[in-house]
Design an enzyme around this catalytic site. Sequence first.
Site, PDB file in Angstrom:
ATOM      1  N   ASP A 114      -6.079  -5.340  -0.218  1.00 16.52           N
ATOM      2  CA  ASP A 114      -6.683  -5.609  -1.507  1.00 16.52           C
ATOM      3  C   ASP A 114      -5.817  -5.057  -2.834  1.00 16.52           C
ATOM      4  O   ASP A 114      -5.655  -5.898  -3.991  1.00 16.52           O
ATOM      5  CB  ASP A 114      -8.011  -5.134  -1.809  1.00 16.52           C
ATOM      6  CG  ASP A 114      -8.858  -5.908  -0.760  1.00 16.52           C
ATOM      7  OD1 ASP A 114      -8.450  -6.938  -0.226  1.00 16.52           O
ATOM      8  OD2 ASP A 114      -9.836  -5.193  -0.213  1.00 16.52           O
ATOM      9  N   THR A 115      -5.248  -3.954  -2.541  1.00 24.17           N
ATOM     10  CA  THR A 115      -4.487  -3.451  -3.933  1.00 24.17           C
ATOM     11  C   THR A 115      -3.258  -3.989  -4.068  1.00 24.17           C
ATOM     12  O   THR A 115      -2.501  -3.842  -5.130  1.00 24.17           O
ATOM     13  CB  THR A 115      -4.214  -1.674  -3.355  1.00 24.17           C
ATOM     14  OG1 THR A 115      -3.502  -1.675  -2.336  1.00 24.17           O
ATOM     15  CG2 THR A 115      -5.655  -1.161  -3.341  1.00 24.17           C
TER      16      THR A 115
END
Length: 842
Positions: A403-404
């Site tokens: 996600d990052t």
Amino acid sequence: MVVIFTELMDEDTLVRRLVEACYMIASVLFIFSLSGLKKPESSRQGVFYGVCGMTLAIVSTFFLREFHSEYVRMFVATIPGAIIGITLAVIIDMLQVPQMVASLHSFVGLAATFVGFSNYFLHINSEPSVLRDIETFVGVYIGIITFAGSVIAAMKLAEIGGGDFGEFVFKMGPFRHVVNGTLFGLTLIAGIIFCIDDTWAMGLYINVVLGIILGCLMVFAVGGADMPVIISMLNSLSGWATVASGFLLNNNVLIVTGSVVGSSGAILSYIMCTSMNRSFLQVLLTRFTAVTLAVAPPTVATNEVNSQQVYEILKQAKDIIIVPGYGMAAGKGQKQVGQLAKLLRKQGKKVRFCLHPVAGRMPGHMNILLSEAKVPINMMFELSNINKDFENADVAFVVGCNDTVNPAAYEEGSAIFGMAVCDVWKAKHVFVMKRKRGGVGFAGIDNAMFDYENTGMYLGSLNQRLSELLALMESQYNPEEVKLAVDAPTEQVVTSTEAVISSEELKKFKSYKTIGVPKEIADDECRVALIPKTITKLRKLGFAVNVESGAGEKAGIIDNDFERAGAEIVDTKTAWSSEIVIKIREPLHDKANNKPEADYIEDSKVLVCGIDPAIHKTQMEELKLHDNLTVWSMRCVPRITRAQKLDTLSSMGKLDGYRAIIEAFKYYRGFAGPQFTAAGKIDPAKVFVIGCGVIGLASIGTAAGLGAKVQAFDARAKGRSDGESIGAEIVIDEDLKADEGAGVGGYAKEMGADYYDKQRAFFKRVLKDCDIVVSTARVPGKSELILINEETVRSMKRGSVIMDVSGMNCSLTKKGQVYVDKESQVTISGITSFVGEMPGQA
């Protein structure tokens, strides 16, 4: 003074005032501790302040009158607690730090709860006080919620049960909020009744039960992506629980400390929520909205790469940014990642880490793991400070992130829209380390970046893939500069009893070219151009080898050793008449025959030697007299990957740097490292290295290995970075940094007269306190570069040593000589090459 005070107040009051003063000092130390912990470079100092503050607070408490008869109970509580704390600090793995932090928060909450109950029963027969009842009830409530929430958080982080129940709680949807609101309402009613009639002890027990249920329900429903925020929130709650205990006990140190911890935890929670584009209530009440994908994420990557492909790209890259995530922590790969980063940096590449605020399972999780791997602090950068640099990066190396690093954060309607992410896809090449292509992050969405054209999926076991990559880099790309911290493999001298190649085998190899190895005639040269092991390889490649008789005697290799390796022992003329002539030094003047060596070589031949066209101009003119003569200068080999095995200048420079330090300590006549004797402590020798090229780096590594304090200077930014990476403290004035001293090929370039004047003034100031100075500064084509003038030498300490390895940096240097300057008593060495004293390795 004590007598004066005791006349004004009784002894008990005086002791209490002194203890309060100690509490205030401890509070100040706690504030200093927090200030130190905000920066990695001052974190150790921050921890030290915290330990001092806590020690002062605990010890001073023992002097209060209330504890005079309770020493046994105090020791029963504190000693086991200290033993448990020390044991946890020693045995806990870095991967388990998040759950340990959550567990320790639970102890704070439990302690606040016990303090609330103790205070209640202590004053149960006292005059009623609504304020005291509110403090007690609120303190117990905050403490028990902190306790329950922290226990559940630790269980979730450790993946110990409760997963199904957590999903059930979350799927309750809006009804969950109704339940939580009802629990809070019941607690509020119980609190009001308790404050009206504080003899109703059942109110506190109800408070505890409702608080436990509410704390569990709140944390059970939190998603994995929000756990760093929850850890920070619980840290804040533990601070406010401490504040409540401080009010109940009328203890200023608890109030101040709790306020600092509570407010800092709240600020950190806000910062992390902002980075995820979520509010604090969203974290508590909702999760990232998992999107039902129309097409399931692919389970097979079409752009998978292997270790060899990754290595080839890294070999060519200059600017590399590594992005670690929870996958690195789960795979316990931080040490290998740190080793990879340091190896790349030693190879002259720019390597940095991009740390996302919510990467991992707790605030600062990646910082902790990388620090454990001994990654230098100056390689770690926060997302906001480095994100723009991905555009210019050659490689973004993603380790266990999803996600990052998801570009969906820039797409409206996405579950993570507005979340700050690492823009890794903007780099020229992106490598993503994951166990498999399938699967999504905590947000429940696929990452389209995994299929971009510039992305390579580096799939498989983290430890296995990193081991393969490290093995490739160490075996295939390990120039002499990288070998500073390790022992470079040395050629084994073949003794007369070792049969290298038999006469029968020798007949199998036909000779197409002849290589001649003449004897080195320089008095200080002990090396020989070829050793028996190399001659054997050349014979198998189709070369005949003529070695002049006695060529290897100074290196400990007798003629019979060369013969057994397949060479023919010849006279001087025959060796020089070979088609290819290989020698160590430039052609010199043969005193025995009173003629230059250049006269020995014949036209249309090839000469390979250590001549420098910019310095050995006389020899160049002599060689020009021959027709069609090809001269290969080993000093002019470019420092590129393809030519690294021919870079004899670097390999010999390593030996020069090593030997310069060894010789320097012979003249210094003092200890290298710190010593502790019955008479006291002896400080380590202070070594200053001028120039962080190959020789300088070898000197730094050797001096540091001996325990000396090493400082270094280099006009080039890359040189300063290399010196710092192997342990030197870089010392340089800002105005000397302004002019970048790097020229073509990474060598130092010639600067203006004003710059050299500044350098000389700088060295005069810093060298006066040094014990050993190793000067290696050279500028290609420049025969003199005075950096240490007579005035500087005379200002240095008596007994100090200057090793002018360049032969041109000190105005008092006598080339080829070592002497003691009578006026300053400084030993000055003008020996410019030490490799002749180490022929076995050279």
